[in-house]
Design a protein around this motif. Sequence first.
Motif, PDB file in Angstrom:
ATOM      1  N   ASP A  16       0.832  -1.212   0.000  1.00 16.16           N
ATOM      2  CA  ASP A  16       0.000   0.000   0.000  1.00 16.16           C
ATOM      3  C   ASP A  16       0.866   1.260   0.000  1.00 16.16           C
ATOM      4  O   ASP A  16       2.101   1.209   0.120  1.00 16.16           O
ATOM      5  CB  ASP A  16      -0.912   0.016   1.227  1.00 16.16           C
ATOM      6  CG  ASP A  16      -2.081  -0.930   1.090  1.00 16.16           C
ATOM      7  OD1 ASP A  16      -2.799  -1.128   2.090  1.00 16.16           O
ATOM      8  OD2 ASP A  16      -2.287  -1.484  -0.015  1.00 16.16           O
ATOM      9  N   SER A  17       0.175   2.389  -0.103  1.00 17.16           N
ATOM     10  CA  SER A  17       0.836   3.696  -0.036  1.00 17.16           C
ATOM     11  C   SER A  17       0.300   4.478   1.150  1.00 17.16           C
ATOM     12  O   SER A  17      -0.842   4.274   1.599  1.00 17.16           O
ATOM     13  CB  SER A  17       0.586   4.493  -1.327  1.00 17.16           C
ATOM     14  OG  SER A  17       1.189   3.857  -2.427  1.00 17.16           O
ATOM     15  N   ARG A  19       0.914   8.617   3.075  1.00 14.79           N
ATOM     16  CA  ARG A  19       1.612   9.892   3.061  1.00 14.79           C
ATOM     17  C   ARG A  19       1.623  10.493   4.457  1.00 14.79           C
ATOM     18  O   ARG A  19       0.563  10.707   5.056  1.00 14.79           O
ATOM     19  CB  ARG A  19       0.992  10.883   2.088  1.00 14.79           C
ATOM     20  CG  ARG A  19       1.854  12.137   1.915  1.00 14.79           C
ATOM     21  CD  ARG A  19       1.345  13.098   0.871  1.00 14.79           C
ATOM     22  NE  ARG A  19       0.288  13.957   1.380  1.00 14.79           N
ATOM     23  CZ  ARG A  19      -0.023  15.131   0.851  1.00 14.79           C
ATOM     24  NH1 ARG A  19       0.649  15.587  -0.201  1.00 14.79           N
ATOM     25  NH2 ARG A  19      -1.011  15.836   1.363  1.00 14.79           N
ATOM     26  N   ARG A  67      11.067   3.951  -3.341  1.00 13.62           N
ATOM     27  CA  ARG A  67       9.737   3.713  -2.761  1.00 13.62           C
ATOM     28  C   ARG A  67       9.216   4.937  -1.995  1.00 13.62           C
ATOM     29  O   ARG A  67       8.017   5.202  -2.008  1.00 13.62           O
ATOM     30  CB  ARG A  67       9.786   2.515  -1.803  1.00 13.62           C
ATOM     31  CG  ARG A  67      10.196   1.218  -2.462  1.00 13.62           C
ATOM     32  CD  ARG A  67      10.027   0.040  -1.506  1.00 13.62           C
ATOM     33  NE  ARG A  67      10.842   0.152  -0.298  1.00 13.62           N
ATOM     34  CZ  ARG A  67      10.340   0.201   0.941  1.00 13.62           C
ATOM     35  NH1 ARG A  67       9.039   0.152   1.132  1.00 13.62           N
ATOM     36  NH2 ARG A  67      11.151   0.280   1.979  1.00 13.62           N
ATOM     37  N   PHE A  68      10.090   5.636  -1.319  1.00 12.22           N
ATOM     38  CA  PHE A  68       9.704   6.807  -0.529  1.00 12.22           C
ATOM     39  C   PHE A  68      10.132   8.081  -1.254  1.00 12.22           C
ATOM     40  O   PHE A  68      11.140   8.098  -1.960  1.00 12.22           O
ATOM     41  CB  PHE A  68      10.370   6.785   0.838  1.00 12.22           C
ATOM     42  CG  PHE A  68       9.882   5.709   1.778  1.00 12.22           C
ATOM     43  CD1 PHE A  68       9.028   4.696   1.353  1.00 12.22           C
ATOM     44  CD2 PHE A  68      10.276   5.713   3.107  1.00 12.22           C
ATOM     45  CE1 PHE A  68       8.585   3.713   2.221  1.00 12.22           C
ATOM     46  CE2 PHE A  68       9.845   4.744   3.992  1.00 12.22           C
ATOM     47  CZ  PHE A  68       9.005   3.736   3.547  1.00 12.22           C
ATOM     48  N   GLN A  82       6.000  10.645   1.162  1.00 14.93           N
ATOM     49  CA  GLN A  82       5.162   9.722   0.416  1.00 14.93           C
ATOM     50  C   GLN A  82       5.808   8.354   0.476  1.00 14.93           C
ATOM     51  O   GLN A  82       6.949   8.174   0.051  1.00 14.93           O
ATOM     52  CB  GLN A  82       5.022  10.183  -1.036  1.00 14.93           C
ATOM     53  CG  GLN A  82       4.183   9.270  -1.902  1.00 14.93           C
ATOM     54  CD  GLN A  82       2.717   9.255  -1.501  1.00 14.93           C
ATOM     55  OE1 GLN A  82       2.135  10.290  -1.199  1.00 14.93           O
ATOM     56  NE2 GLN A  82       2.118   8.064  -1.490  1.00 14.93           N
ATOM     57  N   MET A  83       5.065   7.399   1.008  1.00 14.39           N
ATOM     58  CA  MET A  83       5.574   6.043   1.180  1.00 14.39           C
ATOM     59  C   MET A  83       4.796   5.125   0.259  1.00 14.39           C
ATOM     60  O   MET A  83       3.590   4.962   0.407  1.00 14.39           O
ATOM     61  CB  MET A  83       5.408   5.603   2.643  1.00 14.39           C
ATOM     62  CG  MET A  83       6.044   6.561   3.635  1.00 14.39           C
ATOM     63  SD  MET A  83       5.589   6.211   5.356  1.00 14.39           S
ATOM     64  CE  MET A  83       6.265   4.567   5.571  1.00 14.39           C
ATOM     65  N   ASN A  84       5.467   4.542  -0.709  1.00 18.69           N
ATOM     66  CA  ASN A  84       4.834   3.633  -1.661  1.00 18.69           C
ATOM     67  C   ASN A  84       5.396   2.226  -1.490  1.00 18.69           C
ATOM     68  O   ASN A  84       6.519   2.039  -1.020  1.00 18.69           O
ATOM     69  CB  ASN A  84       5.065   4.109  -3.088  1.00 18.69           C
ATOM     70  CG  ASN A  84       4.466   5.474  -3.353  1.00 18.69           C
ATOM     71  OD1 ASN A  84       3.400   5.808  -2.845  1.00 18.69           O
ATOM     72  ND2 ASN A  84       5.155   6.273  -4.155  1.00 18.69           N
ATOM     73  N   LYS A  85       4.606   1.247  -1.889  1.00 18.22           N
ATOM     74  CA  LYS A  85       5.043  -0.160  -1.831  1.00 18.22           C
ATOM     75  C   LYS A  85       5.647  -0.479  -0.459  1.00 18.22           C
ATOM     76  O   LYS A  85       6.739  -1.043  -0.359  1.00 18.22           O
ATOM     77  CB  LYS A  85       6.041  -0.443  -2.949  1.00 18.22           C
ATOM     78  CG  LYS A  85       5.469  -0.224  -4.343  1.00 18.22           C
ATOM     79  CD  LYS A  85       6.510  -0.512  -5.426  1.00 18.22           C
ATOM     80  CE  LYS A  85       5.950  -0.269  -6.818  1.00 18.22           C
ATOM     81  NZ  LYS A  85       6.962  -0.497  -7.887  1.00 18.22           N
ATOM     82  N   VAL A  86       4.917  -0.134   0.579  1.00 14.09           N
ATOM     83  CA  VAL A  86       5.450  -0.317   1.927  1.00 14.09           C
ATOM     84  C   VAL A  86       5.615  -1.804   2.237  1.00 14.09           C
ATOM     85  O   VAL A  86       4.910  -2.663   1.691  1.00 14.09           O
ATOM     86  CB  VAL A  86       4.578   0.371   2.983  1.00 14.09           C
ATOM     87  CG1 VAL A  86       4.589   1.880   2.802  1.00 14.09           C
ATOM     88  CG2 VAL A  86       3.159  -0.168   2.952  1.00 14.09           C
ATOM     89  N   ASP A  90       9.053  -1.703   7.217  1.00 13.38           N
ATOM     90  CA  ASP A  90       8.906  -0.246   7.344  1.00 13.38           C
ATOM     91  C   ASP A  90       8.138   0.132   8.603  1.00 13.38           C
ATOM     92  O   ASP A  90       8.010   1.320   8.912  1.00 13.38           O
ATOM     93  CB  ASP A  90       8.171   0.323   6.131  1.00 13.38           C
ATOM     94  CG  ASP A  90       8.962   0.194   4.837  1.00 13.38           C
ATOM     95  OD1 ASP A  90       8.335  -0.059   3.785  1.00 13.38           O
ATOM     96  OD2 ASP A  90      10.205   0.333   4.876  1.00 13.38           O
TER      97      ASP A  90
END
Length: 124
Positions: A16-17, A19, A67-68, A82-86, A90
């Motif tokens: 998930d993503s 922010r 990813r971030f 912004q945190m993507n593909k957590v 993490d």
Amino acid sequence: QVQLVESGGGLVQAGDSLRLSCIASGSSLMKLVMGWCRQIPGKERECVASASRSGGNTKYKDSVTGRFAISRDNAKNTVYLQMNKVKPEDTAVYYCAASNNLIATIDVLQYHTWGQGTQVTVSS
């Protein structure tokens, strides 16, 4: 003296993503390098992302590169992560931090002001 308040943490699933936001008060962020750092209980705090005063230069820890993304809006005195593909690894308390350093840095020792932190939990 600047005060920092983070928000946006929560429980998400792997992939998930999310922010995170950090709003500053008491002083302008324009003359400060800003960073996002995290801490897992029992482990040392580490910085994962940093943005220069203008936001034009950024620096990331290898484990989050790609990813971030850190960004800042100096007009709003706000910094984002912004945190993507957590990933489950993490999972940590994430802190916004300010530094008088001249360039973006992920050296935790360069940061002098910290927010209270926001919990991010990633389930597998």
